[in-house]
Design a protein around this motif. Structure first.
Motif, PDB file in Angstrom:
ATOM      1  N   SER A 261       0.854  -1.176   0.000  1.00  0.00           N
ATOM      2  CA  SER A 261       0.000   0.000   0.000  1.00  0.00           C
ATOM      3  C   SER A 261       0.893   1.229   0.000  1.00  0.00           C
ATOM      4  CB  SER A 261      -0.923   0.007   1.227  1.00  0.00           C
ATOM      5  OG  SER A 261      -1.713   1.197   1.264  1.00  0.00           O
ATOM      6  N   THR A 262       0.370   2.355  -0.499  1.00  0.00           N
ATOM      7  CA  THR A 262       1.159   3.578  -0.559  1.00  0.00           C
ATOM      8  C   THR A 262       0.290   4.783  -0.239  1.00  0.00           C
ATOM      9  OG1 THR A 262       2.679   4.863  -1.945  1.00  0.00           O
ATOM     10  CG2 THR A 262       0.744   3.943  -3.023  1.00  0.00           C
ATOM     11  N   GLY A 263       0.945   5.863   0.155  1.00  0.00           N
ATOM     12  CA  GLY A 263       0.254   7.113   0.457  1.00  0.00           C
ATOM     13  C   GLY A 263       1.206   8.283   0.279  1.00  0.00           C
ATOM     14  N   THR A 264       0.646   9.457   0.009  1.00  0.00           N
ATOM     15  CA  THR A 264       1.463  10.634  -0.280  1.00  0.00           C
ATOM     16  C   THR A 264       0.858  11.869   0.375  1.00  0.00           C
ATOM     17  OG1 THR A 264       2.045   9.701  -2.441  1.00  0.00           O
ATOM     18  CG2 THR A 264       2.481  12.036  -2.118  1.00  0.00           C
ATOM     19  N   VAL A 265       1.728  12.713   0.949  1.00  0.00           N
ATOM     20  CA  VAL A 265       1.329  14.028   1.431  1.00  0.00           C
ATOM     21  C   VAL A 265       2.254  15.072   0.803  1.00  0.00           C
ATOM     22  CG1 VAL A 265       0.400  13.201   3.634  1.00  0.00           C
ATOM     23  CG2 VAL A 265       2.806  13.867   3.476  1.00  0.00           C
ATOM     24  N   VAL A 266       1.790  16.310   0.756  1.00  0.00           N
ATOM     25  CA  VAL A 266       2.588  17.416   0.244  1.00  0.00           C
ATOM     26  C   VAL A 266       2.606  18.516   1.307  1.00  0.00           C
ATOM     27  CG1 VAL A 266       0.605  18.499  -0.925  1.00  0.00           C
ATOM     28  CG2 VAL A 266       2.938  19.018  -1.680  1.00  0.00           C
ATOM     29  N   LEU A 267       3.761  19.133   1.484  1.00  0.00           N
ATOM     30  CA  LEU A 267       3.889  20.210   2.462  1.00  0.00           C
ATOM     31  C   LEU A 267       3.462  21.523   1.820  1.00  0.00           C
ATOM     32  CD1 LEU A 267       7.246  19.391   4.297  1.00  0.00           C
ATOM     33  CD2 LEU A 267       4.983  18.362   4.524  1.00  0.00           C
ATOM     34  N   THR A 268       2.647  22.279   2.550  1.00  0.00           N
ATOM     35  CA  THR A 268       2.154  23.564   2.048  1.00  0.00           C
ATOM     36  C   THR A 268       2.392  24.639   3.098  1.00  0.00           C
ATOM     37  OG1 THR A 268      -0.083  23.118   2.893  1.00  0.00           O
ATOM     38  CG2 THR A 268       0.389  22.477   0.614  1.00  0.00           C
ATOM     39  N   SER A 269       2.650  25.838   2.645  1.00  0.00           N
ATOM     40  CA  SER A 269       2.837  26.979   3.547  1.00  0.00           C
ATOM     41  C   SER A 269       1.500  27.676   3.751  1.00  0.00           C
ATOM     42  CB  SER A 269       3.864  27.950   2.977  1.00  0.00           C
ATOM     43  OG  SER A 269       3.457  28.394   1.692  1.00  0.00           O
ATOM     44  N   PRO A 270       1.326  28.392   4.875  1.00  0.00           N
ATOM     45  CA  PRO A 270       0.051  29.069   5.154  1.00  0.00           C
ATOM     46  C   PRO A 270      -0.180  30.246   4.204  1.00  0.00           C
ATOM     47  CG  PRO A 270       1.685  29.657   6.791  1.00  0.00           C
ATOM     48  CD  PRO A 270       2.300  28.572   5.957  1.00  0.00           C
ATOM     49  N   ALA A 271      -1.442  30.567   3.987  1.00  0.00           N
ATOM     50  CA  ALA A 271      -1.780  31.680   3.092  1.00  0.00           C
ATOM     51  C   ALA A 271      -1.307  33.011   3.651  1.00  0.00           C
ATOM     52  CB  ALA A 271      -3.288  31.704   2.860  1.00  0.00           C
ATOM     53  N   SER A 272      -1.214  33.105   4.982  1.00  0.00           N
ATOM     54  CA  SER A 272      -0.797  34.362   5.605  1.00  0.00           C
ATOM     55  C   SER A 272       0.704  34.602   5.502  1.00  0.00           C
ATOM     56  CB  SER A 272      -1.212  34.375   7.082  1.00  0.00           C
ATOM     57  OG  SER A 272      -0.637  33.260   7.767  1.00  0.00           O
ATOM     58  N   GLY A 273       1.468  33.586   5.050  1.00  0.00           N
ATOM     59  CA  GLY A 273       2.900  33.743   4.895  1.00  0.00           C
ATOM     60  C   GLY A 273       3.689  33.241   6.086  1.00  0.00           C
ATOM     61  N   ALA A 274       4.997  33.484   6.036  1.00  0.00           N
ATOM     62  CA  ALA A 274       5.890  32.943   7.056  1.00  0.00           C
ATOM     63  C   ALA A 274       6.083  33.863   8.242  1.00  0.00           C
ATOM     64  CB  ALA A 274       7.254  32.637   6.431  1.00  0.00           C
ATOM     65  N   ARG A 275       5.526  35.072   8.197  1.00  0.00           N
ATOM     66  CA  ARG A 275       5.764  36.060   9.244  1.00  0.00           C
ATOM     67  C   ARG A 275       4.457  36.506   9.896  1.00  0.00           C
ATOM     68  NH1 ARG A 275      10.942  38.192   8.846  1.00  0.00           N
ATOM     69  NH2 ARG A 275      12.058  37.595   6.931  1.00  0.00           N
ATOM     70  N   VAL A 276       4.591  36.909  11.150  1.00  0.00           N
ATOM     71  CA  VAL A 276       3.493  37.532  11.877  1.00  0.00           C
ATOM     72  C   VAL A 276       3.906  38.973  12.156  1.00  0.00           C
ATOM     73  CG1 VAL A 276       2.130  37.529  13.983  1.00  0.00           C
ATOM     74  CG2 VAL A 276       2.759  35.361  12.916  1.00  0.00           C
ATOM     75  N   PRO A 277       3.122  39.940  11.719  1.00  0.00           N
ATOM     76  CA  PRO A 277       3.513  41.344  11.922  1.00  0.00           C
ATOM     77  C   PRO A 277       3.759  41.669  13.390  1.00  0.00           C
ATOM     78  CG  PRO A 277       1.666  41.193  10.394  1.00  0.00           C
ATOM     79  CD  PRO A 277       1.865  39.816  10.970  1.00  0.00           C
ATOM     80  N   ALA A 278       4.604  42.674  13.617  1.00  0.00           N
ATOM     81  CA  ALA A 278       4.993  43.042  14.986  1.00  0.00           C
ATOM     82  C   ALA A 278       3.799  43.468  15.821  1.00  0.00           C
ATOM     83  CB  ALA A 278       6.037  44.162  14.935  1.00  0.00           C
ATOM     84  N   GLY A 279       2.792  44.045  15.212  1.00  0.00           N
ATOM     85  CA  GLY A 279       1.654  44.512  15.994  1.00  0.00           C
ATOM     86  C   GLY A 279       0.755  43.406  16.496  1.00  0.00           C
ATOM     87  N   GLU A 280       0.907  42.214  15.960  1.00  0.00           N
ATOM     88  CA  GLU A 280       0.020  41.109  16.344  1.00  0.00           C
ATOM     89  C   GLU A 280       0.592  40.253  17.458  1.00  0.00           C
ATOM     90  OE1 GLU A 280      -1.219  38.852  12.999  1.00  0.00           O
ATOM     91  OE2 GLU A 280      -1.777  40.599  11.785  1.00  0.00           O
ATOM     92  N   VAL A 281       1.850  40.422  17.802  1.00  0.00           N
ATOM     93  CA  VAL A 281       2.465  39.657  18.888  1.00  0.00           C
ATOM     94  C   VAL A 281       3.230  40.625  19.784  1.00  0.00           C
ATOM     95  CG1 VAL A 281       2.658  37.485  17.646  1.00  0.00           C
ATOM     96  CG2 VAL A 281       4.443  39.179  17.396  1.00  0.00           C
ATOM     97  N   PRO A 282       3.222  40.391  21.095  1.00  0.00           N
ATOM     98  CA  PRO A 282       3.859  41.341  22.015  1.00  0.00           C
ATOM     99  C   PRO A 282       5.378  41.381  21.890  1.00  0.00           C
ATOM    100  CG  PRO A 282       3.089  39.385  23.176  1.00  0.00           C
ATOM    101  CD  PRO A 282       2.540  39.306  21.796  1.00  0.00           C
ATOM    102  N   THR A 283       5.992  40.354  21.379  1.00  0.00           N
ATOM    103  CA  THR A 283       7.457  40.309  21.310  1.00  0.00           C
ATOM    104  C   THR A 283       8.007  40.837  19.997  1.00  0.00           C
ATOM    105  OG1 THR A 283       7.329  38.036  20.534  1.00  0.00           O
ATOM    106  CG2 THR A 283       7.598  38.365  22.902  1.00  0.00           C
ATOM    107  N   GLY A 284       7.165  41.419  19.166  1.00  0.00           N
ATOM    108  CA  GLY A 284       7.622  41.932  17.883  1.00  0.00           C
ATOM    109  C   GLY A 284       7.402  40.926  16.764  1.00  0.00           C
ATOM    110  N   GLU A 285       7.959  41.208  15.585  1.00  0.00           N
ATOM    111  CA  GLU A 285       7.750  40.351  14.419  1.00  0.00           C
ATOM    112  C   GLU A 285       8.312  38.953  14.658  1.00  0.00           C
ATOM    113  OE1 GLU A 285       8.167  41.141   9.744  1.00  0.00           O
ATOM    114  OE2 GLU A 285      10.098  40.922  10.769  1.00  0.00           O
ATOM    115  N   LYS A 286       7.524  37.959  14.296  1.00  0.00           N
ATOM    116  CA  LYS A 286       7.940  36.560  14.444  1.00  0.00           C
ATOM    117  C   LYS A 286       7.891  35.888  13.079  1.00  0.00           C
ATOM    118  CE  LYS A 286       7.989  34.287  17.896  1.00  0.00           C
ATOM    119  NZ  LYS A 286       9.019  33.705  18.784  1.00  0.00           N
ATOM    120  N   VAL A 287       8.810  34.952  12.855  1.00  0.00           N
ATOM    121  CA  VAL A 287       8.889  34.247  11.581  1.00  0.00           C
ATOM    122  C   VAL A 287       9.057  32.757  11.853  1.00  0.00           C
ATOM    123  CG1 VAL A 287      11.384  34.533  11.416  1.00  0.00           C
ATOM    124  CG2 VAL A 287      10.059  34.157   9.333  1.00  0.00           C
ATOM    125  N   ASN A 288       8.522  31.963  10.946  1.00  0.00           N
ATOM    126  CA  ASN A 288       8.710  30.517  11.022  1.00  0.00           C
ATOM    127  C   ASN A 288      10.072  30.193  10.415  1.00  0.00           C
ATOM    128  OD1 ASN A 288       8.684  27.728  10.767  1.00  0.00           O
ATOM    129  ND2 ASN A 288       6.534  27.637  10.136  1.00  0.00           N
TER     130      ASN A 288
END
Length: 228
Positions: free
Chosen positions: A41-68
């Motif tokens: 038997s076999t199976g496959t997955v694909v990795l996808t990035s979020p639509a919002s991107g790799a960063r969270v703006p500084a105003g949305e988190v108390p510690t400033g801009e965050k990135v994955n």
């Protein structure tokens, strides 16, 4: 000997070749039945990035801009897929799925794919193991992003492409083993027929160069001196 000489020997010594060939057929059938059937038997997955991107703006988190960190470089999804593939090849992971054989790779596909192929003694075990390995891939991906303290909204996801396929029986291995047994039996058949043929030829009297049983008597040879 050429082909037709072989056929003549087999036809002449059929009473030796035929029983051995019948035994060979039985042996090949026994080998085919004794080798257990494997299922794949076999199976496959694909990795996808979020639509919002790799960063969270500084105003949305108390510690400033965050990135994955896993999305902070070119080809990040493909590299992350390779990380997951290598983690699933870990002997510690393989030990958790003892009793089955599996392969993990990208399936020679262009992109961040994780392809799992499982061979197991039963169809149920094959499909169950594929599902378990794909779930382990998702867990490993999430755990790595958590350890890097990536914002949850930037997490890479493992989306299904091919769910665990219905397991198919693999009879190729059984056929190969049976074919080997049949070939060995046929060789034994030829060896026996040729061996008996050679033995019979050596025992056959009247060959050229044989010494006569007795010499002719003197009177049969004629007078020694010329008659007067």
């Amino acid at each position: 000997m050429d082909f037709w000489s072989t056929i003549r020997v087999l036809l002449r010594r059929w009473y030796i070749a035929l029983p051995i060939f019948v035994v060979s057929l039985g042996l090949a059938g026994g080998v085919y039945l004794s080798v257990s059937t494997q299922y794949e038997s076999t199976g496959t997955v694909v990795l996808t990035s979020p639509a919002s991107g790799a960063r969270v703006p500084a105003g949305e988190v108390p510690t400033g801009e965050k990135v994955n960190p896993l999305l902070a470089f070119d080809g990040s999804l493909t590299t992350s897929a390779q990380i997951i593939i290598q983690s699933l090849k870990d002997p510690a992971v393989a030990k958790q799925f003892d009793g089955v054989e599996y392969e993990v790779g990208d399936g020679q596909l262009s992109g961040p794919f994780v392809v799992v192929t499982v061979t197991a003694p039963s169809a149920e075990a094959a499909q169950r193991t594929v599902a378990g390995l794909l779930e382990r891939a998702r867990q490993e991906l999430t755990a790595r992003q958590e350890s890097l303290q990536a914002p949850e909204s930037t997490y890479i996801r493992a989306d299904p492409v091919i769910s665990p396929t219905p397991a198919e029986a693999l009879v190729g291995g059984k056929v190969r083993f049976a074919a080997v047994a049949l070939v060995l039996g046929f060789i034994a058949c030829l060896t026996a027929a040729y061996g008996y043929e050679s033995f019979s030829q050596r025992r056959r009297p009247g060959k050229a160069g044989a010494v006569p049983d007795r010499l002719p008597r003197a009177r049969d040879a004629g007078p020694v001196g010329a008659r007067r």
